[in-house]
Design an enzyme around this catalytic site. Structure first.
Site, PDB file in Angstrom:
ATOM      1  N   SER A 147      20.001 -19.845 -22.251  1.00  0.00           N
ATOM      2  CA  SER A 147      18.947 -20.574 -22.975  1.00  0.00           C
ATOM      3  C   SER A 147      18.000 -21.251 -21.990  1.00  0.00           C
ATOM      4  O   SER A 147      18.351 -21.421 -20.813  1.00  0.00           O
ATOM      5  CB  SER A 147      19.622 -21.648 -23.839  1.00  0.00           C
ATOM      6  OG  SER A 147      18.710 -22.645 -24.243  1.00  0.00           O
ATOM      7  N   TYR A 160      24.472 -28.907 -26.472  1.00  0.00           N
ATOM      8  CA  TYR A 160      23.978 -27.528 -26.336  1.00  0.00           C
ATOM      9  C   TYR A 160      23.568 -27.265 -24.891  1.00  0.00           C
ATOM     10  O   TYR A 160      23.912 -26.235 -24.307  1.00  0.00           O
ATOM     11  CB  TYR A 160      22.798 -27.339 -27.275  1.00  0.00           C
ATOM     12  CG  TYR A 160      22.225 -25.952 -27.366  1.00  0.00           C
ATOM     13  CD1 TYR A 160      21.077 -25.615 -26.643  1.00  0.00           C
ATOM     14  CD2 TYR A 160      22.796 -24.998 -28.180  1.00  0.00           C
ATOM     15  CE1 TYR A 160      20.528 -24.348 -26.740  1.00  0.00           C
ATOM     16  CE2 TYR A 160      22.242 -23.722 -28.290  1.00  0.00           C
ATOM     17  CZ  TYR A 160      21.108 -23.407 -27.564  1.00  0.00           C
ATOM     18  OH  TYR A 160      20.557 -22.149 -27.653  1.00  0.00           O
TER      19      TYR A 160
HETATM   20  P1  NAP Z   1      21.581 -18.055 -35.319  1.00  0.00           P
HETATM   21  O1  NAP Z   1      20.452 -17.484 -36.083  1.00  0.00           O
HETATM   22  O2  NAP Z   1      22.085 -19.423 -35.629  1.00  0.00           O
HETATM   23  O3  NAP Z   1      22.848 -17.021 -35.346  1.00  0.00           O
HETATM   24  C1  NAP Z   1      24.022 -17.397 -34.680  1.00  0.00           C
HETATM   25  C2  NAP Z   1      25.081 -16.381 -35.026  1.00  0.00           C
HETATM   26  O4  NAP Z   1      26.313 -16.778 -34.417  1.00  0.00           O
HETATM   27  C3  NAP Z   1      25.326 -16.293 -36.532  1.00  0.00           C
HETATM   28  O5  NAP Z   1      25.566 -14.952 -36.905  1.00  0.00           O
HETATM   29  C4  NAP Z   1      26.594 -17.119 -36.693  1.00  0.00           C
HETATM   30  O6  NAP Z   1      27.369 -16.751 -37.787  1.00  0.00           O
HETATM   31  C5  NAP Z   1      27.324 -16.741 -35.414  1.00  0.00           C
HETATM   32  N1  NAP Z   1      28.407 -17.688 -35.112  1.00  0.00           N
HETATM   33  C6  NAP Z   1      28.315 -19.032 -35.002  1.00  0.00           C
HETATM   34  N2  NAP Z   1      29.535 -19.542 -34.750  1.00  0.00           N
HETATM   35  C7  NAP Z   1      30.410 -18.500 -34.706  1.00  0.00           C
HETATM   36  C8  NAP Z   1      31.813 -18.381 -34.476  1.00  0.00           C
HETATM   37  N3  NAP Z   1      32.571 -19.456 -34.249  1.00  0.00           N
HETATM   38  N4  NAP Z   1      32.369 -17.149 -34.501  1.00  0.00           N
HETATM   39  C9  NAP Z   1      31.610 -16.051 -34.758  1.00  0.00           C
HETATM   40  N5  NAP Z   1      30.270 -16.085 -34.983  1.00  0.00           N
HETATM   41  C10 NAP Z   1      29.690 -17.311 -34.947  1.00  0.00           C
HETATM   42  O7  NAP Z   1      21.221 -18.077 -33.765  1.00  0.00           O
HETATM   43  P2  NAP Z   1      20.189 -17.201 -32.933  1.00  0.00           P
HETATM   44  O8  NAP Z   1      18.899 -17.906 -32.851  1.00  0.00           O
HETATM   45  O9  NAP Z   1      20.250 -15.778 -33.372  1.00  0.00           O
HETATM   46  O10 NAP Z   1      20.876 -17.353 -31.497  1.00  0.00           O
HETATM   47  C11 NAP Z   1      21.846 -16.434 -31.036  1.00  0.00           C
HETATM   48  C12 NAP Z   1      22.215 -16.886 -29.643  1.00  0.00           C
HETATM   49  O11 NAP Z   1      21.029 -17.043 -28.863  1.00  0.00           O
HETATM   50  C13 NAP Z   1      22.910 -18.235 -29.602  1.00  0.00           C
HETATM   51  O12 NAP Z   1      23.874 -18.237 -28.565  1.00  0.00           O
HETATM   52  C14 NAP Z   1      21.779 -19.196 -29.254  1.00  0.00           C
HETATM   53  O13 NAP Z   1      22.266 -20.371 -28.626  1.00  0.00           O
HETATM   54  C15 NAP Z   1      20.977 -18.372 -28.325  1.00  0.00           C
HETATM   55  N6  NAP Z   1      19.581 -18.752 -28.160  1.00  0.00           N
HETATM   56  C16 NAP Z   1      18.756 -18.844 -29.240  1.00  0.00           C
HETATM   57  C17 NAP Z   1      17.403 -19.150 -29.008  1.00  0.00           C
HETATM   58  C18 NAP Z   1      16.411 -19.283 -30.131  1.00  0.00           C
HETATM   59  O14 NAP Z   1      15.302 -19.797 -29.868  1.00  0.00           O
HETATM   60  N7  NAP Z   1      16.713 -18.856 -31.340  1.00  0.00           N
HETATM   61  C19 NAP Z   1      16.938 -19.321 -27.718  1.00  0.00           C
HETATM   62  C20 NAP Z   1      17.845 -19.245 -26.654  1.00  0.00           C
HETATM   63  C21 NAP Z   1      19.161 -18.941 -26.897  1.00  0.00           C
HETATM   64  P3  NAP Z   1      27.330 -17.650 -39.146  1.00  0.00           P
HETATM   65  O15 NAP Z   1      25.975 -17.491 -39.740  1.00  0.00           O
HETATM   66  O16 NAP Z   1      28.433 -17.089 -39.988  1.00  0.00           O
HETATM   67  O17 NAP Z   1      27.594 -19.088 -38.712  1.00  0.00           O
HETATM   68  C1  GCO Z   2      15.977 -26.566 -29.410  1.00  0.00           C
HETATM   69  C2  GCO Z   2      16.033 -25.080 -29.601  1.00  0.00           C
HETATM   70  C3  GCO Z   2      16.365 -24.413 -28.284  1.00  0.00           C
HETATM   71  C4  GCO Z   2      16.480 -22.930 -28.494  1.00  0.00           C
HETATM   72  C5  GCO Z   2      16.795 -22.215 -27.238  1.00  0.00           C
HETATM   73  C6  GCO Z   2      15.711 -22.367 -26.205  1.00  0.00           C
HETATM   74  O1  GCO Z   2      16.392 -27.291 -30.323  1.00  0.00           O
HETATM   75  O2  GCO Z   2      15.485 -26.967 -28.346  1.00  0.00           O
HETATM   76  O3  GCO Z   2      16.981 -24.733 -30.595  1.00  0.00           O
HETATM   77  O4  GCO Z   2      17.549 -24.920 -27.771  1.00  0.00           O
HETATM   78  O5  GCO Z   2      17.491 -22.634 -29.397  1.00  0.00           O
HETATM   79  O6  GCO Z   2      18.038 -22.521 -26.737  1.00  0.00           O
HETATM   80  O7  GCO Z   2      16.003 -21.456 -25.151  1.00  0.00           O
END
Ligand code: NAP
Ligand code: GCO
Length: 267
Positions: A147, A160
């Site tokens: 992230s 986080y």
């Molecule tokens: P999201 O929409 O919240 O999806 C997260 C997924 O993880 C969901 O399918 C959720 O399932 C699953 N999950 C959560 N806890 C779990 C557990 N204990 N066991 C199995 N599955 C679990 O998140 P996203 O935005 O797609 O992010 C995916 C990854 O990218 C995460 O690691 C997040 O930190 C990272 N990330 C996101 C962003 C962003 O801007 N969106 C940026 C950087 C990094 P449920 O729905 O059943 O809870």
């Molecule tokens: C926040 C956002 C970020 C993104 C991502 C950025 O609240 O700042 O959720 O943390 O999820 O991790 O890279």
């Protein structure tokens, strides 16, 4: 092997955790588009079913399993079942993750631990479970979804940021410990991506204006837009393929340039 073949995942089994939607699904679809056999998990049975249907709709024959990545027992059973039903996991994408946006002094230790459990302990559990078979098979690929918070802090995301910072170092340590077994472990560091996880940061205000954080991210991103989950597919294919066999311990930031940019000056 020619360069196009280096990017092929034909015959490879890819496990993407938490991939019934969001970034995980986008990455899984990208890996499938170059030949990978997709397996994924989620905690909720109904989301696994919906996920399988969504993959099928997209022309991907994915197998979905119900498993909580924080449970060693459930992860051991998940990997054993995958190995029996599909094959050894060649590519692991530790994608499952949660966030809690709470001022640190108001966050309970239990809430802090829950985020660490999913975002840091679980990638350790899943990686340690797939590594022995990767070693036996002669190698593998592990991709941890890091992230911006692997590098930067901000208000309300202490747990986080601690987890994602730790995940960057876990990535480097797996790379260090298992490189000799032809296992490459790298990270992808998405910028701000439009998914359910960031939906609260993009909600329109009552007067129809952008959420202040939404406007802030646009000003901080040279690309002047939020990322889409599909923006991450190319980096995932690269790090999952033979094209990256000498890339190890690296976090590839796919952030539209946020980490390089001081931010657009206010007019
Ligand atoms: P999201 O929409 O919240 O999806 C997260 C997924 O993880 C969901 O399918 C959720 O399932 C699953 N999950 C959560 N806890 C779990 C557990 N204990 N066991 C199995 N599955 C679990 O998140 P996203 O935005 O797609 O992010 C995916 C990854 O990218 C995460 O690691 C997040 O930190 C990272 N990330 C996101 C962003 C962003 O801007 N969106 C940026 C950087 C990094 P449920 O729905 O059943 O809870
Ligand atoms: C926040 C956002 C970020 C993104 C991502 C950025 O609240 O700042 O959720 O943390 O999820 O991790 O890279």
């Amino acid at each position: 092997m020619n360069m196009l073949e280096k990017f092929s995942l034909q015959g490879k089994v890819a496990l993407v955790t938490g991939a019934s939607y969001g970034i995980g699904m986008a990455i899984a679809k990208a890996l499938a588009s170059v030949g990978a056999r997709i397996v994924f998990n989620d905690i909720k049975p109904d989301l696994v079913e919906k996920g399988v249907a969504a993959y099928k709709e997209a022309g991907v024959e994915a197998k979905g399993y119900v498993a909580d990545v924080t449970s060693e027992e459930q992860v051991a059973a998940l990997v054993a079942t995958i190995e029996k039903e599909v094959g050894v996991v060649d590519i692991l994408v530790n994608n499952a993750g949660i966030i809690k946006r709470i001022p640190m002094h108001e966050m309970s230790a239990a809430e802090f631990r829950q985020v660490i459990d999913v975002d840091l302990n679980a990638p350790f559990i899943v990686a340690k479970t797939v590594i022995p078979s990767m070693i036996k098979k002669g190698g593998g690929k592990i991709i941890n979804i890091c992230s911006m918070m692997s590098e930067l802090g901000r208000e309300t995301v202490s747990a986080y940021a601690a987890a994602k910072g730790g995940l960057k170092m876990l990535t480097r340590n797996i790379a260090s410990e298992y490189g000799e077994f032809n296992i490459q472990c790298n990270g992808i560091g998405p910028g701000y991506i439009a998914t359910p996880q960031t939906a609260p940061l993009r909600e329109k205000q009552p007067d129809g204006s952008r959420h202040p954080f939404d406007a802030f991210i646009i000003a901080k991103t040279p690309a002047a837009r939020w990322g889409e989950a599909d923006d991450l597919g190319g980096a995932a294919v690269f790090l999952a393929s033979s094209a990256s066999d000498f890339v190890n311990g690296h976090v590839l930031y796919v952030d539209g340039g946020i980490l390089a940019y001081i931010g657009k000056q206010p007019k």
